[in-house]
Design a protein around this motif. Structure first.
Motif, PDB file in Angstrom:
ATOM      1  N   VAL A 140     106.302  86.041 113.934  1.00  0.00           N
ATOM      2  CA  VAL A 140     105.330  85.224 113.196  1.00  0.00           C
ATOM      3  C   VAL A 140     106.009  83.960 112.685  1.00  0.00           C
ATOM      4  CG1 VAL A 140     103.834  85.146 111.168  1.00  0.00           C
ATOM      5  CG2 VAL A 140     103.908  87.209 112.585  1.00  0.00           C
ATOM      6  N   LEU A 156     102.985  91.423 107.298  1.00  0.00           N
ATOM      7  CA  LEU A 156     102.648  90.251 108.120  1.00  0.00           C
ATOM      8  C   LEU A 156     101.985  89.121 107.324  1.00  0.00           C
ATOM      9  CD1 LEU A 156     101.618  91.918 111.488  1.00  0.00           C
ATOM     10  CD2 LEU A 156     103.756  90.801 110.878  1.00  0.00           C
ATOM     11  N   ALA A 161      97.701  87.185 113.805  1.00  0.00           N
ATOM     12  CA  ALA A 161      98.408  88.425 113.474  1.00  0.00           C
ATOM     13  C   ALA A 161      97.471  89.398 112.783  1.00  0.00           C
ATOM     14  CB  ALA A 161      99.604  88.130 112.570  1.00  0.00           C
ATOM     15  N   TYR A 199     100.231  88.384 117.534  1.00  0.00           N
ATOM     16  CA  TYR A 199     101.106  89.432 117.014  1.00  0.00           C
ATOM     17  C   TYR A 199     100.255  90.503 116.334  1.00  0.00           C
ATOM     18  CZ  TYR A 199     105.641  91.260 115.622  1.00  0.00           C
ATOM     19  OH  TYR A 199     106.774  92.029 115.498  1.00  0.00           O
TER      20      TYR A 199
END
Length: 760
Positions: free
Chosen positions: A491, A509, A503, A480
């Motif tokens: 996630v 995030l 990520a 991601y």
């Protein structure tokens, strides 16, 4: 015997006479057809089918009154034939009786919900403002509910009959999404899961209801709980957009929204919007009305501020609509929900840029750390692998809408480097799951230009929940690399299935992945490649990460998230003493356009004229300005100079598009000006307002389009009347400001006068 004044002497049987009428009908001789049908009915007046044919013949002959009597005679004898009601509706339509036509069409649909012509005609009448008989509408809505009911469900709310608070969830954008797509993405998923959890297991402390905003009617209506649950259940099942069950349900929803009476909010109810509403141009006008009349509390869930903080990843129309919404949101509430610390920081930053003071305690964080797995459901991996031609453990999964912000290009560059370094056989397939978003041309152009990359990347869309679960379980890990997020549901979704996720460290995030995800620095392509190599080729490392997820990651049930949302209500927290109910200030010398927002950046210089509109007499703002509705638009503004001195008003008017219309302006019931506008003509009107016209410092300006205001709702051809381009007020003695306005108007540069923001 005489029928309709004609003597009948023919001794043929009714069937023979009807047959002769049919023959005349087929050759287009409607008077002769009517003559034979009359003769048939003189022999047997109980034949409903002949009465219908009689109605057709009389209608085509131009005798609409007699035709209506014939159709109604047919219905007296056989009231349960949907087509007869449909034909009566057509007759009322061409007679200009829109309400009666809508009632007839509604009865037809109630008898046969598959009668497409009746459905389309009914919706057309409703969009034009027709109002079918209330009992017929209610009966139709109820029949739609029962034909689709699959389970007991709480009824959608009537006003509270006890002391509990009422939370009404607005699902307008979810329904709009369903008309273009079926499988939900991030924001739609949140709405589905949260609201469904509350409907299936209602909380004790709060009454739960669902509503939708109708664009055509510019109002909210209740959505039955069972209908909402059916829609969300089918949305998550396998099946395409054209699936008959899905299409039938969408029609039921559309008719329910069109036919249900306007929602009357319980006093003090909470209107909670977990989705988006920036595409609904009249939304905040109705929020104001509900706040003024019912004291509602508007509570939006702000998922992100991407169109403001990262507009390069959004289309211009989206950015314009979002900025318009942002201004409206800050003007109509002081309470917000959001999903992360990062989103809360962005929300407060944008509020500060616009000149609104929003503190941290006004923004409640509801973390979206939910469990995406279905309880007790472990779908087999093999069907998904077979369906998409994949090998379990030999692919990396990237789940996201295909748009520039999600950073597919960085993933593609990394995959190309992996292939160059290690050879295609050693590199797993990159499987990208998601529907097309905006600004994605570069993604597909990159694939099309590189055959090697094409063989190593799979693009999938329309993947069902069960298949997606299988893909997560079979993937080596997930990726991601998004450049900006409000939360980052994929996630959490990956971690829910026990899969490592790589990520970027951008925005929220790190909050979504916590200590369980692997991160690379946003923009660091070499760091992304290094992290991918380790996860692909160091199996013990990856297994250790999976073990850590299994031991420590504990996603929450969706109902726990739902109760977090309701905690703003159940803990007794309420907004400050309704500042949103105040009439906004119109600063002298400042021009306020009533058109849709065209701003692509936020700042203290932004101006919105929309907020001065009051009452139900407004259509949605357009690019040039705003039409009044039913010829009666009210503008309310506090004037900063007080009421002791004369004011000068400048207001731009636009005539209807197809005909000339007289108009008049009134202030507190006293006529200020009057005139007439030609079709699509623009006039700028300037008048002096005496101090006694401004009561308590409030300017109440009513624009009346005379013809429209006097027309009946059953015969009005167009609900839009005289339009308003914008307005300005200033001290009548301020000749400099008055001259500046005239000059700006002559130079077509009124934007120069739109400085500042109306305050509440």
């Amino acid at each position: 015997m005489k029928i309709f004044g004609f003597s009948i002497g023919d001794d043929r049987l009714p069937g023979e006479l009807a047959g002769a009428g049919d023959a005349a009908r087929d050759r287009g001789d409607w008077p002769d057809a009517a003559r034979h049908y009359r003769a048939a009915l003189s022999r047997d007046a109980s034949r409903a089918d002949i009465w219908v044919q009689m109605g057709h013949a009389l209608k085509e002959s131009g005798d609409l009154t007699a035709a209506a009597a014939a159709y109604e005679s047919a219905l007296l004898r056989d009231p349960d034939v949907a087509d007869t009601h449909l034909q009566l509706g057509h007759l009322f339509k061409i007679s200009g009786r829109r309400d009666a036509a809508a009632t007839a069409y509604a009865r037809a649909v109630g008898l046969d919900p598959t009668l497409r012509d009746a459905i389309e005609e009914l919706r057309s009448m409703l969009r034009k403002g027709a109002k079918p008989d209330a009992s017929v509408s209610a009966g139709l809505v109820e029949s739609l509910r029962y034909t689709r009911r699959h389970r007991p469900a709480p009824s959608i709310a009537e006003p509270a009959d006890d002391d509990r608070a009422t939370a009404i969830f607005d699902v307008s954008d979810l329904l709009g999404y369903f008309h273009n797509a079926r499988l939900p993405t991030g924001i739609q998923r949140v709405q589905i899961e949260v609201i469904s959890a509350l409907l299936r297991e209602p909380p004790v402390e709060v009454q739960i209801a669902v509503c939708a905003f109708s664009i055509d009617r510019s109002d909210w209506v209740s959505l039955p709980a069972d209908l909402f649950l059916d829609a969300t259940r089918l949305a998550l099942m396998e099946g395409g957009q054209r699936d008959p069950d899905w299409q039938a349900l969408l029609k039921d929803i559309a008719l329910t929204v069109d036919l249900s009476p306007a929602l009357i909010f319980p006093q003090g109810a909470w209107l909670i919007n977990l989705g988006t509403s920036w595409w609904l141009q009249n939304y905040f006008l109705k929020v104001r009305e509900a706040q003024r009349h019912h004291g509602i509390h508007y509570l939006p869930f702000v998922h992100d501020m991407i169109p403001v903080m990262a507009p390069e990843h959004c289309t211009r129309p989206l950015t314009e609509d979002f900025i318009s919404w942002v201004q409206g949101a800050f003007a109509h509430t002081r309470d917000f929900l959001t999903n992360s610390e990062a989103s809360r920081r962005d929300l407060i930053t944008v509020a500060d840029r616009l000149g609104y003071g929003v503190s941290e305690d006004q923004v409640q964080i509801v973390r979206l750390d939910a469990d995406f797995r279905r309880p007790g459901d472990t779908p087999p991996i093999a069907p998904a692998m077979d369906r998409y031609g994949l090998d379990a453990g030999n692919f990396v999964l990237m789940v996201s809408t295909i748009e520039s912000r999600k950073n597919h290009l960085a993933a593609f560059r990394a995959w190309r480097d992996l292939i160059t370094r290690h050879g295609a056989e050693a590199v797993p397939t990159l499987v990208c799951v998601g529907n097309r978003g905006w600004l994605n041309d570069g993604v597909f152009a990159r694939l099309e230009s590189d055959p090697t990359l094409q063989r190593q990347v799979r693009m999938l869309s329309g993947v069902s929940d069960s298949d997606l679960a299988g893909l997560y379980q079979a993937a080596a890990f997930s990726l991601y690399p998004s450049q900006y997020e409000g939360w980052g549901l994929p996630v959490t979704e990956s971690l829910s299935y026990g899969k490592v996720v790589l990520a970027s460290d951008s925005a929220s995030l790190p909050e979504a992945g916590g200590d369980f995800a692997v991160y690379f620095r946003q923009g660091d392509q070499a760091g992304l490649l290094d992290a991918l190599e380790r996860l692909i080729f160091d199996l013990p490392y990856r297994q250790s990460l999976e073990a850590r997820i299994a031991a420590g990651f504990s996603p929450r049930p969706w109902r726990a998230l739902a109760m977090d949302i309701l905690s703003r209500i159940t803990t007794g927290q309420t907004p400050p003493a309704a500042p949103e109910l105040a009439i906004p200030v119109a600063t002298p010398g400042r021009y306020y356009p009533l058109h849709r927002s065209h701003s692509i950046a936020v700042g203290p210089g932004l101006v919105t004229g929309e907020i001065f509109r009051s009452g139900s007499g407004w259509a949605a703002p357009e690019d040039w300005g705003c039409w009044t509705r039913d010829g009666d638009g009210l503008i309310e503004a506090r004037v900063a100079t007080g009421a002791s001195r004369p004011m000068r008003l400048f207001i731009g008017l636009r005539g209807e598009t197809q005909r000339a219309t007289p108009w008049r302006l009134e202030i507190t019931g006293r006529q200020l000006a009057r005139g007439s506008l030609g079709a699509d003509e623009i006039q700028w009107v300037s008048r002096t307002i005496s101090p006694e016209m401004i009561r308590d410092g409030i300017l109440r300006l009513r624009l009346i389009g005379s013809d429209q205001a006097s027309a009946s709702s059953d015969t009005r051809l167009d609900r839009n009347s005289v339009g308003v381009i914008g307005f300005m007020v200033c001290d009548a003695a301020d000749t400099e400001t008055r001259s500046a306005f005239v000059e700006a108007l002559a130079m077509d540069d009124l934007d120069a006068l739109t400085v500042g923001e109306p305050t509440l």
